[in-house]
Design a protein around this motif. Structure first.
Motif, PDB file in Angstrom:
ATOM      1  N   UNK A  60       0.840  -1.203   0.000  1.00  0.00           N
ATOM      2  CA  UNK A  60       0.000   0.000   0.000  1.00  0.00           C
ATOM      3  C   UNK A  60       0.877   1.256   0.000  1.00  0.00           C
ATOM      4  N   UNK A  61       1.944   1.233   0.790  1.00  0.00           N
ATOM      5  CA  UNK A  61       2.872   2.370   0.812  1.00  0.00           C
ATOM      6  C   UNK A  61       3.545   2.550  -0.548  1.00  0.00           C
ATOM      7  N   UNK A  62       3.952   1.445  -1.170  1.00  0.00           N
ATOM      8  CA  UNK A  62       4.606   1.516  -2.474  1.00  0.00           C
ATOM      9  C   UNK A  62       3.635   2.033  -3.534  1.00  0.00           C
ATOM     10  N   UNK A  63       2.386   1.577  -3.482  1.00  0.00           N
ATOM     11  CA  UNK A  63       1.378   2.093  -4.433  1.00  0.00           C
ATOM     12  C   UNK A  63       1.194   3.593  -4.273  1.00  0.00           C
ATOM     13  N   UNK A  64       1.120   4.048  -3.027  1.00  0.00           N
ATOM     14  CA  UNK A  64       0.957   5.486  -2.772  1.00  0.00           C
ATOM     15  C   UNK A  64       2.177   6.255  -3.282  1.00  0.00           C
ATOM     16  N   UNK A  65       3.361   5.718  -3.035  1.00  0.00           N
ATOM     17  CA  UNK A  65       4.599   6.340  -3.515  1.00  0.00           C
ATOM     18  C   UNK A  65       4.616   6.412  -5.044  1.00  0.00           C
ATOM     19  N   UNK A  66       4.145   5.358  -5.698  1.00  0.00           N
ATOM     20  CA  UNK A  66       4.154   5.304  -7.166  1.00  0.00           C
ATOM     21  C   UNK A  66       3.255   6.363  -7.786  1.00  0.00           C
ATOM     22  N   UNK A  67       2.279   6.843  -7.043  1.00  0.00           N
ATOM     23  CA  UNK A  67       1.381   7.892  -7.568  1.00  0.00           C
ATOM     24  C   UNK A  67       2.110   9.207  -7.782  1.00  0.00           C
ATOM     25  N   UNK A  68       3.227   9.391  -7.075  1.00  0.00           N
ATOM     26  CA  UNK A  68       4.086  10.564  -7.242  1.00  0.00           C
ATOM     27  C   UNK A  68       3.274  11.862  -7.212  1.00  0.00           C
ATOM     28  N   UNK A  69       2.533  12.051  -6.154  1.00  0.00           N
ATOM     29  CA  UNK A  69       1.662  13.223  -6.025  1.00  0.00           C
ATOM     30  C   UNK A  69       2.427  14.546  -6.034  1.00  0.00           C
TER      31      UNK A  69
END
Length: 88
Positions: A60-69
């Motif tokens: 979940x953390x990696x997915x959030x990081x991948x969003x590159x907000x």
């Protein structure tokens, strides 16, 4: 492959020093068990569903990081000095 490796490496640089031992073990398993780096990339970018055995808070953390907000430029792996920096 060159484009794939910066994602987990940059994620590690930003997150390893604040992860619990359990999270570190999950991260180690994530980057070492799948035989194909593309799988990790597809799971992190939600192009493919994550298998149950890798669906956890680190993913979940990696997915959030991948969003590159923050729209950071992430074209290369970080230098490895971060592994030797004191925790923030």
């Amino acid at each position: 492959l060159i484009l794939l490796r910066p994602l987990p490496s940059l994620f590690a640089k930003e997150n390893l020093n604040r992860m619990s031992e359990q999270q570190l073990n999950l991260y180690d398993r994530l980057i070492n068990e799948p035989s194909n780096d593309w799988d990790i990339y597809y799971w992190a970018t939600e192009a493919k569903p994550t298998p149950a055995e890798f669906e956890n808070d680190v993913m979940a953390m990696l997915r959030e990081f991948a969003k590159n907000k923050k729209r950071e430029q992430r074209l290369r792996q970080p230098d490895l000095e971060y592994l030797f920096e004191p925790p923030r």
